[in-house]
Design a protein around this motif. Structure first.
Motif, mmCIF file in Angstrom:
data_model
loop_
_atom_site.group_PDB
_atom_site.id
_atom_site.type_symbol
_atom_site.label_atom_id
_atom_site.label_comp_id
_atom_site.label_asym_id
_atom_site.label_seq_id
_atom_site.Cartn_x
_atom_site.Cartn_y
_atom_site.Cartn_z
ATOM 1 N N LEU A 1 57.912 8.432 -11.055
ATOM 2 C CA LEU A 1 56.920 9.563 -10.393
ATOM 3 C C LEU A 1 55.817 8.633 -9.587
ATOM 4 O O LEU A 1 55.663 9.240 -8.434
ATOM 5 N N LEU A 2 55.333 7.663 -10.209
ATOM 6 C CA LEU A 2 54.274 6.703 -9.254
ATOM 7 C C LEU A 2 54.941 6.206 -8.232
ATOM 8 O O LEU A 2 54.453 6.272 -6.902
ATOM 9 N N HIS A 3 56.469 5.855 -8.125
ATOM 10 C CA HIS A 3 57.075 5.454 -6.821
ATOM 11 C C HIS A 3 57.133 6.661 -5.775
ATOM 12 O O HIS A 3 57.007 6.453 -4.616
ATOM 13 N N VAL A 4 57.538 7.644 -6.397
ATOM 14 C CA VAL A 4 57.475 8.849 -5.553
ATOM 15 C C VAL A 4 56.378 9.180 -4.568
ATOM 16 O O VAL A 4 56.131 9.610 -3.600
ATOM 17 N N LEU A 5 55.168 8.976 -5.618
ATOM 18 C CA LEU A 5 53.823 9.426 -4.902
ATOM 19 C C LEU A 5 53.523 8.172 -3.863
ATOM 20 O O LEU A 5 52.876 8.684 -2.873
ATOM 21 N N GLN A 6 53.771 6.990 -4.296
ATOM 22 C CA GLN A 6 53.506 5.986 -3.280
ATOM 23 C C GLN A 6 54.450 5.896 -1.831
ATOM 24 O O GLN A 6 53.825 6.038 -1.116
ATOM 25 N N VAL A 7 55.703 6.432 -2.094
ATOM 26 C CA VAL A 7 56.224 6.739 -0.981
ATOM 27 C C VAL A 7 55.629 7.831 -0.108
ATOM 28 O O VAL A 7 55.608 7.960 1.189
ATOM 29 N N SER A 8 55.525 9.012 -0.783
ATOM 30 C CA SER A 8 54.838 10.414 -0.145
ATOM 31 C C SER A 8 53.559 9.959 0.446
ATOM 32 O O SER A 8 53.448 10.316 1.653
ATOM 33 N N VAL A 9 52.579 9.184 -0.147
ATOM 34 C CA VAL A 9 51.309 9.044 0.462
ATOM 35 C C VAL A 9 51.762 7.916 1.824
ATOM 36 O O VAL A 9 51.154 8.138 2.805
ATOM 37 N N SER A 10 52.646 7.010 1.594
ATOM 38 C CA SER A 10 52.980 6.039 2.751
ATOM 39 C C SER A 10 53.378 6.950 4.193
ATOM 40 O O SER A 10 53.226 6.732 5.242
ATOM 41 N N TYR A 11 54.489 7.760 3.851
ATOM 42 C CA TYR A 11 54.790 8.788 4.900
ATOM 43 C C TYR A 11 53.867 9.500 5.380
ATOM 44 O O TYR A 11 53.684 9.719 6.651
ATOM 45 N N LEU A 12 52.972 10.215 4.495
ATOM 46 C CA LEU A 12 51.848 10.894 5.135
ATOM 47 C C LEU A 12 51.081 9.797 6.034
ATOM 48 O O LEU A 12 50.195 10.452 7.286
ATOM 49 N N LEU A 13 50.565 8.705 5.470
ATOM 50 C CA LEU A 13 49.679 7.878 6.364
ATOM 51 C C LEU A 13 50.398 7.641 7.509
ATOM 52 O O LEU A 13 49.718 7.019 8.542
ATOM 53 N N MET A 14 51.928 7.468 7.656
ATOM 54 C CA MET A 14 52.633 6.973 8.997
ATOM 55 C C MET A 14 52.325 8.441 9.691
ATOM 56 O O MET A 14 52.206 8.075 10.981
ATOM 57 N N LEU A 15 52.467 9.491 9.475
ATOM 58 C CA LEU A 15 52.434 10.716 10.436
ATOM 59 C C LEU A 15 51.064 10.693 10.715
ATOM 60 O O LEU A 15 50.954 11.112 11.995
ATOM 61 N N VAL A 16 49.758 10.402 9.911
ATOM 62 C CA VAL A 16 48.564 10.281 10.380
ATOM 63 C C VAL A 16 48.402 9.177 11.834
ATOM 64 O O VAL A 16 47.955 9.420 12.701
ATOM 65 N N PHE A 17 49.134 8.202 11.271
ATOM 66 C CA PHE A 17 49.089 7.001 12.346
ATOM 67 C C PHE A 17 49.582 7.520 13.601
ATOM 68 O O PHE A 17 49.186 7.037 14.978
ATOM 69 N N MET A 18 50.805 8.054 13.218
ATOM 70 C CA MET A 18 51.738 8.635 14.725
ATOM 71 C C MET A 18 51.114 9.362 15.674
ATOM 72 O O MET A 18 51.634 9.873 16.506
ATOM 73 N N THR A 19 49.939 9.967 15.032
ATOM 74 C CA THR A 19 49.086 10.916 15.881
ATOM 75 C C THR A 19 48.629 10.111 17.014
ATOM 76 O O THR A 19 48.168 10.822 18.115
ATOM 77 N N TYR A 20 48.418 8.848 17.111
ATOM 78 C CA TYR A 20 47.689 8.320 18.281
ATOM 79 C C TYR A 20 46.372 8.384 18.532
ATOM 80 O O TYR A 20 45.838 8.250 19.414
ATOM 81 N N ASN A 21 45.629 8.857 17.371
ATOM 82 C CA ASN A 21 44.377 9.293 17.875
ATOM 83 C C ASN A 21 43.713 7.827 17.135
ATOM 84 O O ASN A 21 44.022 7.443 15.758
ATOM 85 N N GLY A 22 43.027 7.251 18.009
ATOM 86 C CA GLY A 22 42.444 5.946 17.839
ATOM 87 C C GLY A 22 41.530 5.717 16.500
ATOM 88 O O GLY A 22 41.881 4.785 15.799
ATOM 89 N N PHE A 23 40.844 6.572 16.261
ATOM 90 C CA PHE A 23 40.042 6.740 15.079
ATOM 91 C C PHE A 23 40.515 6.941 13.874
ATOM 92 O O PHE A 23 40.235 6.245 12.750
ATOM 93 N N LEU A 24 41.855 7.798 13.830
ATOM 94 C CA LEU A 24 42.358 7.813 12.678
ATOM 95 C C LEU A 24 43.201 6.555 12.275
ATOM 96 O O LEU A 24 43.555 6.233 11.206
ATOM 97 N N CYS A 25 43.827 6.096 13.433
ATOM 98 C CA CYS A 25 44.715 4.722 13.429
ATOM 99 C C CYS A 25 43.734 3.712 12.865
ATOM 100 O O CYS A 25 44.170 2.968 11.991
ATOM 101 N N ILE A 26 42.587 3.479 13.173
ATOM 102 C CA ILE A 26 41.552 2.513 12.794
ATOM 103 C C ILE A 26 41.390 2.817 11.080
ATOM 104 O O ILE A 26 41.367 2.104 10.448
#
Length: 69
Positions: free
Chosen positions: A16-41
């Motif tokens: 369950l912790l692994h699933v949580l970690q992978v899910s958070v990682s994908y969400l952070l990747m999606l946030v980063f892929m918005t190419y909003n400079g402030f969100l990337c930083i």
């Protein structure tokens, strides 16, 4: 040695912790892929701060074969 079971409580919690970690990682990747400079930083600084705060104590690996003849 104790026997390990696939459906042990520890294994289920680790899964369950692994699933949580992978899910958070994908969400952070999606946030980063918005190419909003402030969100990337913010994601990069958060990852750096998390590493700094939580990984300063490294795990010690013990070689159990060292004393075997």
């Amino acid at each position: 040695m104790g026997s390990q079971r696939m459906l042990s409580a520890a294994h289920v919690i680790q899964t369950l912790l692994h699933v949580l970690q992978v899910s958070v990682s994908y969400l952070l990747m999606l946030v980063f892929m918005t190419y909003n400079g402030f969100l990337c930083i913010a994601v990069a600084l958060g990852a750096g701060a998390g590493y700094f705060l939580f990984s300063w104590r490294k795990a010690v690996v013990v070689d159990i074969t060292e004393h075997c003849h």
